[in-house]
Design a protein around this motif. Structure first.
Motif, short mmCIF file in Angstrom:
data_model
loop_
_atom_site.label_atom_id
_atom_site.label_comp_id
_atom_site.label_asym_id
_atom_site.label_seq_id
_atom_site.Cartn_x
_atom_site.Cartn_y
_atom_site.Cartn_z
N ALA A 86 20.08 -5.52 21.03
CA ALA A 86 19.79 -5.79 19.63
C ALA A 86 18.40 -6.39 19.48
N ALA A 87 17.85 -6.25 18.28
CA ALA A 87 16.55 -6.84 17.97
C ALA A 87 16.45 -7.07 16.48
N LEU A 88 15.78 -8.12 16.10
CA LEU A 88 15.53 -8.44 14.70
C LEU A 88 14.11 -8.97 14.57
N THR A 89 13.36 -8.44 13.63
CA THR A 89 12.00 -8.90 13.36
C THR A 89 11.85 -9.21 11.88
N LEU A 90 11.40 -10.40 11.56
CA LEU A 90 11.02 -10.78 10.21
C LEU A 90 9.52 -11.01 10.20
N LEU A 91 8.81 -10.33 9.31
CA LEU A 91 7.34 -10.39 9.28
C LEU A 91 6.87 -10.65 7.85
N ASP A 92 6.03 -11.63 7.70
CA ASP A 92 5.38 -11.91 6.43
C ASP A 92 3.88 -11.73 6.64
N ALA A 93 3.35 -10.58 6.25
CA ALA A 93 1.94 -10.24 6.47
C ALA A 93 1.29 -10.07 5.10
N ARG A 94 0.37 -10.97 4.76
CA ARG A 94 -0.16 -11.00 3.40
C ARG A 94 -1.66 -11.31 3.38
N LEU A 95 -2.28 -10.93 2.25
CA LEU A 95 -3.66 -11.31 1.98
C LEU A 95 -3.70 -12.77 1.55
N ARG A 96 -4.56 -13.55 2.16
CA ARG A 96 -4.78 -14.94 1.72
C ARG A 96 -5.91 -15.01 0.70
N GLU A 97 -6.72 -13.96 0.65
CA GLU A 97 -7.78 -13.83 -0.35
C GLU A 97 -7.72 -12.43 -0.94
N GLY A 98 -7.94 -12.33 -2.25
CA GLY A 98 -8.01 -11.02 -2.88
C GLY A 98 -9.35 -10.36 -2.62
N PHE A 99 -9.44 -9.07 -2.98
CA PHE A 99 -10.70 -8.35 -2.83
C PHE A 99 -10.73 -7.22 -3.85
N CYS A 100 -11.94 -6.69 -4.09
CA CYS A 100 -12.13 -5.55 -4.98
C CYS A 100 -12.78 -4.42 -4.19
N ASP A 101 -12.31 -3.19 -4.40
CA ASP A 101 -12.87 -2.06 -3.66
C ASP A 101 -14.14 -1.55 -4.35
N ALA A 102 -14.69 -0.45 -3.83
CA ALA A 102 -15.96 0.06 -4.33
C ALA A 102 -15.88 0.56 -5.77
N LYS A 103 -14.68 0.89 -6.24
CA LYS A 103 -14.50 1.37 -7.61
C LYS A 103 -14.18 0.24 -8.58
N GLY A 104 -14.14 -0.98 -8.08
CA GLY A 104 -13.86 -2.11 -8.94
C GLY A 104 -12.40 -2.44 -9.11
N THR A 105 -11.52 -1.73 -8.41
CA THR A 105 -10.10 -2.04 -8.44
C THR A 105 -9.84 -3.24 -7.55
N CYS A 106 -9.20 -4.25 -8.11
CA CYS A 106 -9.02 -5.51 -7.38
C CYS A 106 -7.58 -5.68 -6.92
N VAL A 107 -7.44 -6.24 -5.73
CA VAL A 107 -6.14 -6.55 -5.15
C VAL A 107 -6.04 -8.06 -5.04
N PRO A 108 -5.05 -8.68 -5.68
CA PRO A 108 -4.98 -10.15 -5.67
C PRO A 108 -4.46 -10.69 -4.35
N ALA A 109 -4.74 -11.97 -4.13
CA ALA A 109 -4.18 -12.65 -2.96
C ALA A 109 -2.66 -12.67 -3.08
N GLY A 110 -2.00 -12.69 -1.93
CA GLY A 110 -0.55 -12.72 -1.90
C GLY A 110 0.10 -11.37 -1.71
N GLN A 111 -0.67 -10.28 -1.85
CA GLN A 111 -0.09 -8.95 -1.64
C GLN A 111 0.19 -8.72 -0.15
N ARG A 112 1.20 -7.91 0.12
CA ARG A 112 1.52 -7.56 1.50
C ARG A 112 0.42 -6.70 2.10
N ILE A 113 0.19 -6.83 3.40
CA ILE A 113 -0.74 -5.96 4.10
C ILE A 113 -0.12 -4.57 4.16
#
Length: 714
Positions: free
Chosen positions: A578-605
């Motif tokens: 058996a195996a169990l994995t719990l993973l919390d992988a998130r952005l600690r800082e938001g960013f905006c891409d080249a088109k100006g679309t922004c991703v806020p902090a806290g989103q999952r990777i």
């Protein structure tokens, strides 16, 4: 070590009943999945992935060992996903697309890769399958002739240098004893067929293993047929009483159609379907690779030993993509056909003293790893006039060179009874150089070079509470440079290579506990690990248009979680894994891409699943029969950075049976397997951040396979 709490969604139940079963059974995690002998004894396991080889009990890291027989038993022996999918911390999914490699990530490292393996070091018999820039592949690994696979996770991986979010080491078995030959044949759903032949043994002081196989499939999805041919060989001899010489060689040849991905709506309507583009352009890929390596090991006396490994190989890829004709009109377009040739080679030299120190002693290893890749990359239009899916005019022509030169050292000090301190350093230096030979109006000289370097430290402390119970804590630093594919284009369609892209750097910490159980009623191993990684300058897509993806640095991210699992004999005839994995992988800082679309902090990777679980029961009533039942659950996966598209979570059930007949020198093994017993519809893998929203690659419904292995020992 400070560990932030897992998000509520990451720690939520798989289902009430499933989690109850998992937590009772998995209060501990599978440190080594090597099957113990039913006689009541547990096998000794030596971990080779630690630079100073040590027993499993004395390794200050999370590591799983999967025995070769377990890899092959009642399996196709084609993909790593058959046997490694239940490894803690490892997300490994079969794309059902042999034009692309498996989707593979370790604790969220490598999750963003849209093809191939990214951010993880893969080795086969000591030869890197990961290039100096961190891009690798697994399709040349021959499961039929493997002795074992080791999966190393956590801070200790940093001693392998760049892109070491985790390490997968595959080792070909050594030929020993009387000569034997084995033939195998298996057939299954969707026109799948596999034919294999293997010879092994020892003669005249030379041990040998030679394995060859061919796999054919019509594909579960339309336009996904494939033909894979694989050859692997190993020779061993002892030039002297204290020395060992090993030669390995392999060749793989793959021709495969590429069905590409589907949007969520297309997948819901027809998971076996294919979008119009791949059919119009007849998307496909051909890959050829040949490599060889030579390893010399010698004991010098006084606890000293040396090891030298050299290798060389070549790889050629031709890939036809479905990039629209209109998107190739820009002068800066690289076309829709990739023609890539790579010659590569390298060496690893090391000296070790007192490799397994006793109380009061110090063990030391010092080494140097050097690798170089010379790549000739051309791009062509994928059309001629009105004809699509053919090689057209030249649009890209460059010579690229990738190299690294990494000295490393590790020391292990058994400073007190039951205590051990390990420290290691690696100075990782990676160089990129590109020389552009396609210079036309509107597409200038894109030549350039870049160098990345960082000191990667590792420190660990281990204590043995008893002979069978140990805990450890470790910290380390990591480096992940951009790959050549990631620097190929600049955002906003600007000319030139994106040499301004910075490497991602990380710091990791881990605490773990493991124990061996040797009772009459319950035997086996268990372990558990808590991990936490903080990364700066995470590399994410900046823009995805016209078949071109450019990348940028996004700031800080966090990966943290818990691994649990078990490999136990519940009775003399019943084994539980058996195996169990719990993973919390998130952005600690938001960013905006080249088109100006922004991703806020806290989103999952993107590309990560918050939870995974696997359970398996294997019943062996006698030496001839074995019957198995397995279940695997994967939580929803974020398909893009904005988390606007998530795959549905799923659980799939499989069953298998095998029977062995011995008649003198002959051995016949018959087996059968059914996957996805309940015919569940689910997404098998994700094309992360796909520009047209075609993220989904559907997984097959109920699948069957039957096979025979026949061997003769002389």
């Amino acid at each position: 070590m400070h560990v932030e709490p897992l998000s509520a969604s990451a720690a939520s139940p798989l289902t009430a009943g499933a989690l109850a079963v998992a937590l009772v059974a998995l209060a501990q995690g599978a440190m080594a999945q090597q099957q113990p002998a039913p006689s009541g004894t547990l096998p000794d396991v030596t971990i080779r992935s630690s630079l100073l080889q040590s027993s499993a009990e004395q390794t200050p890291a999370s590591v799983s060992v999967i025995d070769g027989e377990q890899l092959r038993d009642r399996q196709w022996q084609v993909n790593l996903s058959e046997a490694l999918a239940a490894t803690p911390g490892l997300l490994l999914q079969n794309r059902q697309n042999y034009a692309q490699d498996l989707q593979l990530s370790v604790r969220g490292h490598g999750a963003r890769s849209t093809f191939g393996v990214r951010g993880i070091q893969v080795f086969v018999d000591g030869i890197p399958a990961t290039m100096p820039d961190g891009q690798g592949q697994t399709n040349h690994i021959d499961l039929s002739s493997l002795e074992r696979i080791e999966v190393l996770r956590g801070p200790y991986s940093a001693l392998y240098g760049n892109a070491s979010g985790g390490v997968i080491n595959a080792y070909t078995e050594r030929g020993e004893g009387p000569p034997s030959v084995q033939g195998s044949f298996a057939i299954g759903s969707n026109g799948q067929k596999r034919l294999g032949l293997k010879a092994q043994g020892e003669a005249g002081g030379v041990g040998y293993v030679v394995s060859a196989s061919r796999f054919l499939t019509d594909g579960w999805r339309a336009h996904s047929a494939a033909d894979k041919n694989l050859l692997n060989a190993r020779l061993d001899t002892r030039p002297g009483e204290d020395s060992q010489l090993t030669l390995v060689a392999s060749h793989v040849n793959i021709d495969a159609k590429d069905p590409s991905g589907l949007t969520r709506e297309e997948w819901q309507r027809d998971p076996r379907g294919v979008a119009a583009g791949p059919l119009q352009f007849n998307t496909r890929k051909s890959m050829r690779q040949t490599q060889t390596g030579l390893t010399y090991e010698r004991q010098l006396g006084g606890g000293n030993a040396v090891r030298a490994m050299v290798y060389a190989g070549s790889r050629h890829i031709t890939q036809y993509q479905s990039i629209p004709v209109a998107a190739q009109k820009a002068a800066t377009s690289a076309g829709g056909v990739i023609d890539l040739g790579r010659d590569y080679g390298g060496l690893d030299l090391r000296w070790a003293h007192n490799a397994q120190p006793q109380t009061g002693e110090v063990g030391v290893i010092v080494g140097l790893a050097a690798n170089v890749v010379r790549e000739d990359r051309q791009g062509y239009n994928n059309f001629l006039g009105e004809q699509l899916g053919v090689k057209g005019a030249l649009r890209r022509d460059e010579r690229n060179t990738l190299s690294n030169l990494d000295p490393y050292a590790q020391a292990s000090w058994a400073f007190a009874p039951r205590w051990k301190l390990d420290a290691g350093l690696r100075w990782s230096r990676v160089r990129f150089e590109s020389r552009d030979h396609y210079i036309v109006p509107g597409n200038g000289d894109d030549s350039g070079d870049a160098r990345y370097r960082r000191l990667l430290p590792v420190l660990s402390l281990q204590h043995a509470w008893s002979e069978d119970t140990q805990w450890y804590a470790s910290v380390g630093g990591g480096l992940e440079t951009p790959t050549f594919n990631e620097i190929s284009y600049r955002p906003a369609g600007l000319a030139g290579l994106n040499f301004g892209l910075k490497p991602a750097t990380s710091s990791s910490a881990e605490i773990g506990l493991r124990q061996r159980l040797r009772g009459d009623g319950l035997r086996g191993e268990w372990s558990a690990a808590l991990f936490h990684t903080r990364t700066s300058d995470e590399i994410v897509p900046a823009e995805n248009t016209g078949g071109r993806t450019s990348y940028q640095n996004a700031g800080r991210t966090r990966r943290q979680g818990l691994e649990l699992g078990a490999s136990l004999w519940l009775a003399r005839t019943l084994q539980f894994n058996a195996a169990l994995t719990l993973l919390d992988a998130r952005l600690r800082e938001g960013f905006c891409d080249a088109k100006g679309t922004c991703v806020p902090a806290g989103q999952r990777i993107a590309g990560t699943a918050q939870r995974q679980a696997a359970l398996a029961l294997d019943w062996r009533p006698d030496a001839a029969w074995r019957v198995g039942l397995d279940w695997r659950h994967v939580g929803s996966i974020a398909a893009n950075d904005s988390n606007s598209v998530l795959t549905p979570s799923y659980g799939v059930l499989g069953a298998s049976a095998g029977h062995t007949v011995l008649r003198g020198a002959w051995k016949l093994d018959a087996f059968a397997r059914i996957d996805n017993l309940t015919d569940r519809r689910y997404v098998g893998s994700v094309i992360v951040n796909e520009g047209n929203g075609r993220y989904f690659e559907g997984a097959p419904g109920r699948q069957w396979m039957v096979g025979l292995n026949l061997s003769h020992q002389f």
